[in-house]
Motif scaffolding. Structure first.
Motif, short mmCIF file in Angstrom:
data_model
loop_
_atom_site.label_atom_id
_atom_site.label_comp_id
_atom_site.label_asym_id
_atom_site.label_seq_id
_atom_site.Cartn_x
_atom_site.Cartn_y
_atom_site.Cartn_z
N LEU A 216 41.06 2.07 -35.16
CA LEU A 216 41.56 1.84 -33.68
C LEU A 216 41.21 0.23 -33.43
O LEU A 216 42.00 -0.27 -32.96
CB LEU A 216 41.25 2.74 -32.87
N TRP A 217 39.96 0.13 -33.75
CA TRP A 217 39.47 -1.28 -33.27
C TRP A 217 40.31 -2.30 -33.99
O TRP A 217 40.69 -3.13 -33.41
CB TRP A 217 37.91 -1.26 -33.72
N MET A 218 40.49 -2.14 -35.17
CA MET A 218 41.32 -3.21 -36.03
C MET A 218 42.59 -3.56 -35.45
O MET A 218 43.03 -4.57 -35.40
CB MET A 218 41.35 -2.97 -37.66
N MET A 219 43.33 -2.13 -35.07
CA MET A 219 44.74 -2.33 -34.73
C MET A 219 44.70 -2.65 -32.93
O MET A 219 45.66 -2.95 -32.56
CB MET A 219 45.22 -1.07 -34.69
N ASP A 220 43.36 -2.53 -32.44
CA ASP A 220 43.35 -2.72 -31.25
C ASP A 220 44.40 -1.70 -30.38
O ASP A 220 44.83 -2.38 -29.40
CB ASP A 220 43.65 -4.23 -30.51
N ASN A 221 44.28 -0.70 -30.73
CA ASN A 221 45.40 0.26 -30.20
C ASN A 221 44.57 1.50 -29.77
O ASN A 221 44.18 2.38 -30.59
CB ASN A 221 46.27 0.67 -31.15
N TYR A 222 44.53 1.90 -28.56
CA TYR A 222 43.74 3.03 -28.14
C TYR A 222 44.69 4.11 -27.15
O TYR A 222 44.27 4.61 -26.39
CB TYR A 222 42.54 2.92 -27.18
N LYS A 223 46.09 4.29 -27.67
CA LYS A 223 46.86 4.95 -27.15
C LYS A 223 47.57 6.01 -27.99
O LYS A 223 48.70 5.77 -28.19
CB LYS A 223 47.83 3.91 -26.21
N PRO A 224 46.74 7.04 -28.04
CA PRO A 224 47.37 8.07 -29.10
C PRO A 224 48.69 9.10 -28.40
O PRO A 224 48.32 9.23 -27.06
CB PRO A 224 46.17 8.90 -29.27
N LYS A 225 49.22 9.32 -29.25
CA LYS A 225 50.32 10.27 -28.58
C LYS A 225 50.45 11.67 -29.06
O LYS A 225 50.72 12.50 -28.21
CB LYS A 225 52.09 9.51 -29.20
N ALA A 226 50.35 11.70 -30.37
CA ALA A 226 50.00 13.02 -30.84
C ALA A 226 49.31 12.97 -32.15
O ALA A 226 49.01 12.11 -32.92
CB ALA A 226 51.43 13.51 -31.16
N THR B 48 49.69 9.80 -34.41
CA THR B 48 50.92 8.79 -33.92
C THR B 48 50.43 8.17 -32.60
O THR B 48 49.96 8.87 -31.78
CB THR B 48 52.12 9.40 -34.08
N MET B 49 50.76 6.94 -32.54
CA MET B 49 50.18 6.10 -31.08
C MET B 49 51.45 5.95 -30.51
O MET B 49 52.61 6.08 -31.00
CB MET B 49 49.71 4.98 -31.67
N ARG C 174 43.02 24.77 -35.47
CA ARG C 174 43.03 26.16 -34.82
C ARG C 174 44.30 26.59 -34.56
O ARG C 174 44.23 27.76 -34.84
CB ARG C 174 42.06 25.90 -33.76
N THR C 175 45.20 25.84 -33.93
CA THR C 175 46.38 26.52 -33.52
C THR C 175 47.55 26.15 -34.42
O THR C 175 48.65 27.23 -34.37
CB THR C 175 46.74 25.74 -32.04
N GLY C 176 47.41 25.50 -35.51
CA GLY C 176 48.63 25.03 -36.45
C GLY C 176 49.75 24.13 -35.75
O GLY C 176 50.82 24.40 -36.32
N LYS C 177 49.37 23.91 -34.40
CA LYS C 177 50.60 22.99 -33.83
C LYS C 177 49.94 21.64 -33.59
O LYS C 177 48.65 21.36 -33.39
CB LYS C 177 50.81 23.59 -32.61
N ALA C 178 50.63 20.67 -33.50
CA ALA C 178 50.69 19.46 -33.09
C ALA C 178 49.84 19.37 -31.60
O ALA C 178 50.29 20.23 -30.73
CB ALA C 178 51.73 18.40 -33.45
N VAL C 179 49.04 18.29 -31.55
CA VAL C 179 48.54 18.17 -29.90
C VAL C 179 49.05 17.02 -29.48
O VAL C 179 48.94 15.65 -30.01
CB VAL C 179 46.91 18.02 -30.18
N TYR C 180 49.70 16.93 -28.19
CA TYR C 180 50.29 15.86 -27.55
C TYR C 180 49.14 15.38 -26.54
O TYR C 180 48.76 16.18 -25.67
CB TYR C 180 51.59 16.32 -27.16
N PHE C 181 49.18 14.11 -26.47
CA PHE C 181 48.55 13.42 -25.20
C PHE C 181 49.31 13.30 -24.04
O PHE C 181 50.70 12.63 -24.22
CB PHE C 181 47.61 12.03 -25.65
N ASP C 182 48.89 13.23 -22.81
CA ASP C 182 49.74 12.87 -21.78
C ASP C 182 50.20 11.28 -21.71
O ASP C 182 49.06 10.73 -22.04
CB ASP C 182 48.90 13.54 -20.55
#
Length: 359
Positions: free
Chosen positions: A191-201, A239-240, A351-359
């Motif tokens: 994340l630091w190298m990419m300077d990307n701190y906005k995850p999507k899923a 994924t970001m 635990r759920t077997g599903k993807a987790v999505y960020f708001d």
């Protein structure tokens, strides 16, 4: 202040392995207080690292009541990071907390809120940012030499190196196994190298495949399957928001000969890089492919004047300098929070077997 007065809370493995020996080399710092639930550990730390008037405690609240202490290093199991760090911040101390930021993302958010509310500095012990290869690669990324980094791998693979001491195998104390222990370092670097701190899923899976084996080969001797309550390996695809994708891999025990810890592979529009067998940059120039191997054993611009190349020592020096001179932190709590949020999402996805999505 002529010297930064430091209190150590938790005098176990990471305190003795990194924090205290590193602080001992920082001329502008002195360790004046030591706290551990096992008072003998705090006494031993005082004898080796304390100034002549250093004090010893078994209750961290008593240490925090000392108004002369400027900085606290939190070196406890993960489940205690948040409460101790918040109490220290509210007591007027700057805090360097060992990684990960906290056992849960909610605890990490509480820590960040406390730092903002009190105006005190809070940083997290991601010392792999201070390695020579990490520093070189970060500078290349800063200068846009790799272009847009749209794919990365975060590597934290051990073949058989399960830590069998302390509370590493205790899910209640730690919150997880190799993912939260060493995967956190690799993810932080990516994340630091990419300077990307906005995850999507996040889609991930934690495994308990080798943990129940009896008399296993292991760097620190066989583990006790009955006490192995955390995963032995975990993997994820992240994924970001901008479409970039990170593959995160972590293990303490895995049947793999590809062993890499706290390393990254980056793929950009202009060039790529990896830390396998040294730092390598690859790309295309004049219709030809190239691989450039970076010599890191000599030369280069000093990351911090007059220091060795030891990452733990550099972390301590730059942290103390940031406190003394009100400088920008190398590891910001906002960044460490995102690492914790992603790690938690991996466990939830498993635990759920599903993807987790960020708001």
């Amino acid at each position: 202040m002529s010297k930064v007065r430091v209190g150590i809370i938790g005098c176990g493995g990471i305190a003795n392995g990194k924090h205290m020996p590193s602080l001992a080399k920082v001329q502008d710092a002195e360790m004046v207080a030591f706290c551990d639930l096992v008072i003998e550990r705090a006494e031993a730390a005082k004898q080796q690292y304390g100034n002549p008037d250093a004090r010893v405690y078994s209750d961290y609240h008593e240490l925090l009541r000392d108004g002369s202490i400027d900085v606290v290093h939190v070196c406890t199991p993960n489940d205690a990071h948040a409460d101790i760090s918040i109490a220290a911040l509210e007591a007027g101390k700057h805090v360097l907390c060992e990684k990960p930021m906290a056992k849960t993302a909610e605890d990490a958010r509480r820590m960040l809120e406390a730092a903002r509310r009190t105006g005190k500095k809070l940083s997290i012990g991601y010392q792999n940012r201070y390695r020579a290869d990490s520093r070189f690669l970060k500078e290349a990324c800063r200068k846009d030499e790799l272009g847009e980094i749209y794919f990365a791998k975060a590597h934290a693979i051990r073949r058989r190196a399960v830590p069998t001491w302390g509370v590493f195998l205790d899910e209640e104390k730690q919150g997880g196994g190799p993912l939260i222990d060493i995967g956190t370092h690799a993810l932080d670097l990516a994340l630091w190298m990419m300077d990307n701190y906005k995850p999507k899923a996040v889609l991930g899976r934690a495994f308990h495949k080798l943990s129940q084996n009896e008399n296993s080969a292991n760097a620190w001797g066989p583990w006790d399957p009955a006490k192995f309550t955390v995963e032995d390996s975990a993997f994820a695809m992240i994924t970001m928001e901008n479409g970039a994708t990170i593959i995160l891999e972590s293990s303490w025990a895995l049947n793999s000969l590809e062993v890499d810890e706290a390393k990254v592979t980056l793929c950009g529009t202009k060039a790529g890089a990896d830390m396998k067998g040294g730092l390598r940059i690859n790309g295309e120039e004049n219709s030809r492919l190239y691989v450039k191997e970076i010599e890191l054993s000599s030369g280069g611009v000093a990351f911090y004047e007059g220091t060795s190349e030891d990452p733990g020592e550099l972390e301590a020096r730059m942290w103390i300098d940031a406190v003394m001179n009100d400088k920008e932190l190398v590891v910001k709590p906002e960044q460490a929070l995102v690492v914790s949020e992603i790690l938690e999402a991996v466990y939830e996805s498993s635990r759920t077997g599903k993807a987790v999505y960020f708001d």
